[in-house]
Motif scaffolding. Structure first.
Motif, mmCIF file in Angstrom:
data_model
loop_
_atom_site.group_PDB
_atom_site.id
_atom_site.type_symbol
_atom_site.label_atom_id
_atom_site.label_comp_id
_atom_site.label_asym_id
_atom_site.label_seq_id
_atom_site.Cartn_x
_atom_site.Cartn_y
_atom_site.Cartn_z
ATOM 1 N N ALA A 1 0.843 -1.190 0.000
ATOM 2 C CA ALA A 1 0.000 0.000 0.000
ATOM 3 C C ALA A 1 0.876 1.236 0.000
ATOM 4 O O ALA A 1 2.055 1.174 0.356
ATOM 5 N N TYR A 2 0.302 2.351 -0.408
ATOM 6 C CA TYR A 2 1.025 3.617 -0.463
ATOM 7 C C TYR A 2 0.294 4.668 0.352
ATOM 8 O O TYR A 2 -0.942 4.692 0.391
ATOM 9 N N TYR A 3 1.067 5.554 0.984
ATOM 10 C CA TYR A 3 0.456 6.696 1.637
ATOM 11 C C TYR A 3 -0.066 7.646 0.570
ATOM 12 O O TYR A 3 0.631 7.962 -0.389
ATOM 13 N N GLN A 4 -1.308 8.123 0.738
ATOM 14 C CA GLN A 4 -1.897 9.051 -0.230
ATOM 15 C C GLN A 4 -1.313 10.448 -0.070
ATOM 16 O O GLN A 4 -1.020 11.127 -1.036
ATOM 17 N N THR A 5 -1.176 10.885 1.169
ATOM 18 C CA THR A 5 -0.651 12.228 1.461
ATOM 19 C C THR A 5 0.272 12.150 2.664
ATOM 20 O O THR A 5 0.152 11.235 3.491
ATOM 21 N N PRO A 6 1.225 13.090 2.823
ATOM 22 C CA PRO A 6 2.073 13.105 4.015
ATOM 23 C C PRO A 6 1.222 13.337 5.257
ATOM 24 O O PRO A 6 0.258 14.105 5.233
ATOM 25 N N SER A 7 1.564 12.658 6.338
ATOM 26 C CA SER A 7 0.813 12.822 7.574
ATOM 27 C C SER A 7 1.174 14.148 8.228
ATOM 28 O O SER A 7 2.252 14.697 8.003
ATOM 29 N N THR A 8 0.267 14.680 9.042
ATOM 30 C CA THR A 8 0.553 15.910 9.777
ATOM 31 C C THR A 8 1.012 15.533 11.183
ATOM 32 O O THR A 8 2.137 15.084 11.367
ATOM 33 N N LEU A 9 0.159 15.693 12.175
ATOM 34 C CA LEU A 9 0.480 15.270 13.536
ATOM 35 C C LEU A 9 -0.415 14.094 13.919
ATOM 36 O O LEU A 9 -1.355 13.765 13.210
ATOM 37 N N ASP A 10 -0.120 13.482 15.053
ATOM 38 C CA ASP A 10 -0.784 12.220 15.404
ATOM 39 C C ASP A 10 -2.223 12.371 15.890
ATOM 40 O O ASP A 10 -3.066 11.524 15.619
ATOM 41 N N TYR A 11 -2.504 13.445 16.651
ATOM 42 C CA TYR A 11 -3.798 13.567 17.317
ATOM 43 C C TYR A 11 -4.444 14.925 17.076
ATOM 44 O O TYR A 11 -3.750 15.936 16.939
ATOM 45 N N CYS A 12 -5.771 14.949 17.066
ATOM 46 C CA CYS A 12 -6.492 16.219 17.015
ATOM 47 C C CYS A 12 -7.824 16.063 17.722
ATOM 48 O O CYS A 12 -8.329 14.952 17.896
ATOM 49 N N GLY A 13 -8.373 17.197 18.146
ATOM 50 C CA GLY A 13 -9.648 17.156 18.844
ATOM 51 C C GLY A 13 -10.043 18.520 19.341
ATOM 52 O O GLY A 13 -9.527 19.545 18.867
ATOM 53 N N ILE A 14 -10.934 18.549 20.328
ATOM 54 C CA ILE A 14 -11.449 19.809 20.857
ATOM 55 C C ILE A 14 -11.573 19.731 22.373
ATOM 56 O O ILE A 14 -11.939 18.688 22.930
ATOM 57 N N TYR A 15 -11.225 20.838 23.037
ATOM 58 C CA TYR A 15 -11.313 20.938 24.491
ATOM 59 C C TYR A 15 -11.686 22.365 24.861
ATOM 60 O O TYR A 15 -11.001 23.315 24.457
ATOM 61 N N LYS A 16 -12.777 22.528 25.591
ATOM 62 C CA LYS A 16 -13.258 23.851 25.995
ATOM 63 C C LYS A 16 -13.351 24.807 24.796
ATOM 64 O O LYS A 16 -12.897 25.941 24.847
ATOM 65 N N SER A 17 -13.892 24.293 23.700
ATOM 66 C CA SER A 17 -14.096 25.052 22.461
ATOM 67 C C SER A 17 -12.797 25.433 21.754
ATOM 68 O O SER A 17 -12.815 26.227 20.816
#
Length: 202
Positions: A81-97
């Motif tokens: 398999a091949y990576y489609q795009t370069p990865s950014t960072l490992d985690y993302c989300g939201i906390y207190k807006s």
């Protein structure tokens, strides 16, 4: 499964390495079981979610499958398999807006963290997140010292850019002590990075 970048170079995923380490250290105690950083962060994120503290998830890495082995219906296997795009960072989300975006990094080095563990597109991504008011950082695990630190993206970006001006190619451990925040490994959550977020950004 062999995963390749678009340029054809093979990639040895850290997830595979983590899985191997997990098997070897399955019976270790919580305090000395090899500090599987991503696993502990994932456990922490599950805790935060169930306690309705924040919503943070590991980003999936998009891949294009090019070769599959269907010889055994009960265990279909992806061979390449091949990576489609370069990865950014490992985690993302939201906390207190507020938007959160962060990476998890490990090193066996005792005195510094090599900047070669980051990539230009990741630094650019950090800059964009900061520019738009997001909270961006990385969680570092110094394996040999058994210490975990939070370090804001601004410090990482500063050291990255200084490389091109003749600066050092690593972040000294003392910077983590002086400008970072140590995170003590605990239980529920394992890596309580939200406590640091509250202290620094709210």
């Amino acid at each position: 499964m062999e995963i390749k970048y678009p340029n054809g170079k093979s990639y040895i995923g850290k997830q595979n390495i983590v899985k191997q380490n997990n098997l070897a250290k399955k019976n270790d105690s919580y305090s000395n079981r090899g500090m599987r950083l991503e696993e502990l962060i994932n456990e922490s994120n599950d805790f935060y979610l169930t306690q309705d503290i924040c919503v943070v998830h590991k980003k999936p890495t998009p891949i294009t499958v090019v070769s599959v082995d269907y010889s055994r219906r009960s265990s279909t296997r992806i061979n390449e398999a091949y990576y489609q795009t370069p990865s950014t960072l490992d985690y993302c989300g939201i906390y207190k807006s507020r938007y959160l975006d962060f990476d998890a990094k490990e090193t066996k080095n005792k005195t510094s963290f090599p900047l070669s563990n980051f990539h230009q597109h990741q630094i650019e991504h950090m800059e964009r997140v900061k520019k738009h008011g997001g909270i961006c950082f990385a969680i570092f695990y110094f394996k040999t010292l058994n210490k975990v630190f939070h370090l804001d993206a601004e410090v990482i970006i500063e050291y990255w850019k200084n490389q091109s001006k003749g600066g050092r190619k690593s972040i000294p451990f003392k910077i983590f002590e002086d400008k970072g925040n140590e995170i003590k490994v605990g239980y529920r959550p394992s890596i309580d990075y939200i406590k640091i977020i509250d202290k620094l950004y709210f």
